[in-house]
Design a protein around this motif. Structure first.
Motif, PDB file in Angstrom:
ATOM      1  N   PRO A  19      29.703 -40.957  12.748  1.00 14.83           N
ATOM      2  CA  PRO A  19      30.440 -41.589  11.640  1.00 14.83           C
ATOM      3  C   PRO A  19      30.251 -40.849  10.318  1.00 14.83           C
ATOM      4  O   PRO A  19      31.173 -40.801   9.507  1.00 14.83           O
ATOM      5  CB  PRO A  19      29.860 -43.001  11.549  1.00 14.83           C
ATOM      6  CG  PRO A  19      29.022 -43.194  12.732  1.00 14.83           C
ATOM      7  CD  PRO A  19      28.744 -41.879  13.355  1.00 14.83           C
ATOM      8  N   LEU A  20      29.072 -40.265  10.124  1.00 16.34           N
ATOM      9  CA  LEU A  20      28.841 -39.495   8.904  1.00 16.34           C
ATOM     10  C   LEU A  20      29.791 -38.308   8.829  1.00 16.34           C
ATOM     11  O   LEU A  20      30.374 -38.029   7.769  1.00 16.34           O
ATOM     12  CB  LEU A  20      27.393 -39.015   8.847  1.00 16.34           C
ATOM     13  CG  LEU A  20      27.026 -38.122   7.671  1.00 16.34           C
ATOM     14  CD1 LEU A  20      27.145 -38.899   6.367  1.00 16.34           C
ATOM     15  CD2 LEU A  20      25.627 -37.572   7.846  1.00 16.34           C
ATOM     16  N   ILE A  22      32.721 -38.043  10.195  1.00 28.53           N
ATOM     17  CA  ILE A  22      34.074 -38.546   9.964  1.00 28.53           C
ATOM     18  C   ILE A  22      34.267 -38.897   8.490  1.00 28.53           C
ATOM     19  O   ILE A  22      35.295 -38.566   7.884  1.00 28.53           O
ATOM     20  CB  ILE A  22      34.367 -39.754  10.871  1.00 28.53           C
ATOM     21  CG1 ILE A  22      34.433 -39.302  12.327  1.00 28.53           C
ATOM     22  CG2 ILE A  22      35.648 -40.467  10.468  1.00 28.53           C
ATOM     23  CD1 ILE A  22      34.461 -40.414  13.327  1.00 28.53           C
ATOM     24  N   LEU A  23      33.274 -39.537   7.893  1.00 30.16           N
ATOM     25  CA  LEU A  23      33.352 -39.853   6.466  1.00 30.16           C
ATOM     26  C   LEU A  23      33.387 -38.585   5.613  1.00 30.16           C
ATOM     27  O   LEU A  23      34.113 -38.527   4.608  1.00 30.16           O
ATOM     28  CB  LEU A  23      32.177 -40.737   6.049  1.00 30.16           C
ATOM     29  CG  LEU A  23      32.207 -42.176   6.531  1.00 30.16           C
ATOM     30  CD1 LEU A  23      30.897 -42.870   6.183  1.00 30.16           C
ATOM     31  CD2 LEU A  23      33.380 -42.909   5.938  1.00 30.16           C
ATOM     32  N   ILE A  26      36.953 -37.157   5.888  1.00 28.99           N
ATOM     33  CA  ILE A  26      37.909 -37.943   5.114  1.00 28.99           C
ATOM     34  C   ILE A  26      37.725 -37.700   3.624  1.00 28.99           C
ATOM     35  O   ILE A  26      38.709 -37.562   2.873  1.00 28.99           O
ATOM     36  CB  ILE A  26      37.781 -39.444   5.462  1.00 28.99           C
ATOM     37  CG1 ILE A  26      38.275 -39.683   6.886  1.00 28.99           C
ATOM     38  CG2 ILE A  26      38.542 -40.308   4.478  1.00 28.99           C
ATOM     39  CD1 ILE A  26      37.991 -41.068   7.412  1.00 28.99           C
ATOM     40  N   THR A  27      36.483 -37.623   3.159  1.00 27.28           N
ATOM     41  CA  THR A  27      36.215 -37.358   1.748  1.00 27.28           C
ATOM     42  C   THR A  27      36.729 -35.987   1.340  1.00 27.28           C
ATOM     43  O   THR A  27      37.353 -35.837   0.287  1.00 27.28           O
ATOM     44  CB  THR A  27      34.704 -37.451   1.462  1.00 27.28           C
ATOM     45  OG1 THR A  27      34.241 -38.751   1.822  1.00 27.28           O
ATOM     46  CG2 THR A  27      34.411 -37.202  -0.005  1.00 27.28           C
ATOM     47  N   SER A  30      40.627 -35.996   1.397  1.00 27.01           N
ATOM     48  CA  SER A  30      41.254 -36.854   0.388  1.00 27.01           C
ATOM     49  C   SER A  30      41.301 -36.197  -0.987  1.00 27.01           C
ATOM     50  O   SER A  30      42.209 -36.468  -1.771  1.00 27.01           O
ATOM     51  CB  SER A  30      40.532 -38.196   0.306  1.00 27.01           C
ATOM     52  OG  SER A  30      39.220 -38.008  -0.191  1.00 27.01           O
ATOM     53  N   SER A  46      33.076 -33.140  -2.721  1.00 27.73           N
ATOM     54  CA  SER A  46      34.100 -33.158  -1.674  1.00 27.73           C
ATOM     55  C   SER A  46      34.256 -31.785  -1.029  1.00 27.73           C
ATOM     56  O   SER A  46      34.517 -31.687   0.165  1.00 27.73           O
ATOM     57  CB  SER A  46      35.437 -33.630  -2.240  1.00 27.73           C
ATOM     58  OG  SER A  46      35.933 -32.692  -3.170  1.00 27.73           O
ATOM     59  N   CYS A  49      31.392 -31.566   1.373  1.00 33.38           N
ATOM     60  CA  CYS A  49      31.662 -32.440   2.520  1.00 33.38           C
ATOM     61  C   CYS A  49      32.623 -31.766   3.484  1.00 33.38           C
ATOM     62  O   CYS A  49      32.434 -31.809   4.699  1.00 33.38           O
ATOM     63  CB  CYS A  49      32.240 -33.771   2.054  1.00 33.38           C
ATOM     64  SG  CYS A  49      31.037 -34.880   1.336  1.00 33.38           S
ATOM     65  N   TRP A  53      31.350 -30.773   7.411  1.00 30.13           N
ATOM     66  CA  TRP A  53      31.629 -31.858   8.344  1.00 30.13           C
ATOM     67  C   TRP A  53      31.560 -31.379   9.790  1.00 30.13           C
ATOM     68  O   TRP A  53      31.065 -32.094  10.655  1.00 30.13           O
ATOM     69  CB  TRP A  53      32.961 -32.537   8.047  1.00 30.13           C
ATOM     70  CG  TRP A  53      34.176 -31.775   8.499  1.00 30.13           C
ATOM     71  CD1 TRP A  53      34.847 -30.841   7.794  1.00 30.13           C
ATOM     72  CD2 TRP A  53      34.825 -31.881   9.762  1.00 30.13           C
ATOM     73  NE1 TRP A  53      35.895 -30.362   8.535  1.00 30.13           N
ATOM     74  CE2 TRP A  53      35.914 -30.979   9.752  1.00 30.13           C
ATOM     75  CE3 TRP A  53      34.611 -32.649  10.898  1.00 30.13           C
ATOM     76  CZ2 TRP A  53      36.773 -30.823  10.830  1.00 30.13           C
ATOM     77  CZ3 TRP A  53      35.467 -32.494  11.977  1.00 30.13           C
ATOM     78  CH2 TRP A  53      36.534 -31.587  11.931  1.00 30.13           C
TER      79      TRP A  53
END
Length: 75
Positions: A19-20, A22-23, A26-27, A30, A46, A49, A53
């Motif tokens: 999940p980390l 995936i977050l 997305i960050t 975005s 960002s 990230c 990822w």
């Protein structure tokens, strides 16, 4: 520490990294489509990230696999 606990902790850590990652993805994505005035810290975060990822995702997979191997071999 018993080896059974090590395999359990490796699988938990690896499972938390999915999940980390995936977050993080997305960050990172975005901020490419974001409009407005954002602080420089958020823009740099960002970017980091988005850069990390995939290694986080791969490391999570490896930790789960190593934990399963340890559990299967009863280390």
């Amino acid at each position: 520490m018993r080896a059974g606990k090590i395999s359990k902790y490796l699988m938990i850590a690896g499972s938390c990294m999915f999940p980390l990652s995936i977050l993080m993805f997305i960050t990172g994505i975005s901020m490419f489509s974001a409009t407005g005035d954002f602080p420089q810290f958020i823009i740099k975060l960002s970017g980091l990230c988005f850069a990390f990822w995939m290694p986080t995702f791969i490391l999570g997979i490896l930790l789960v696999i190593i934990g399963l191997i340890f559990k299967k071999l009863n280390f």
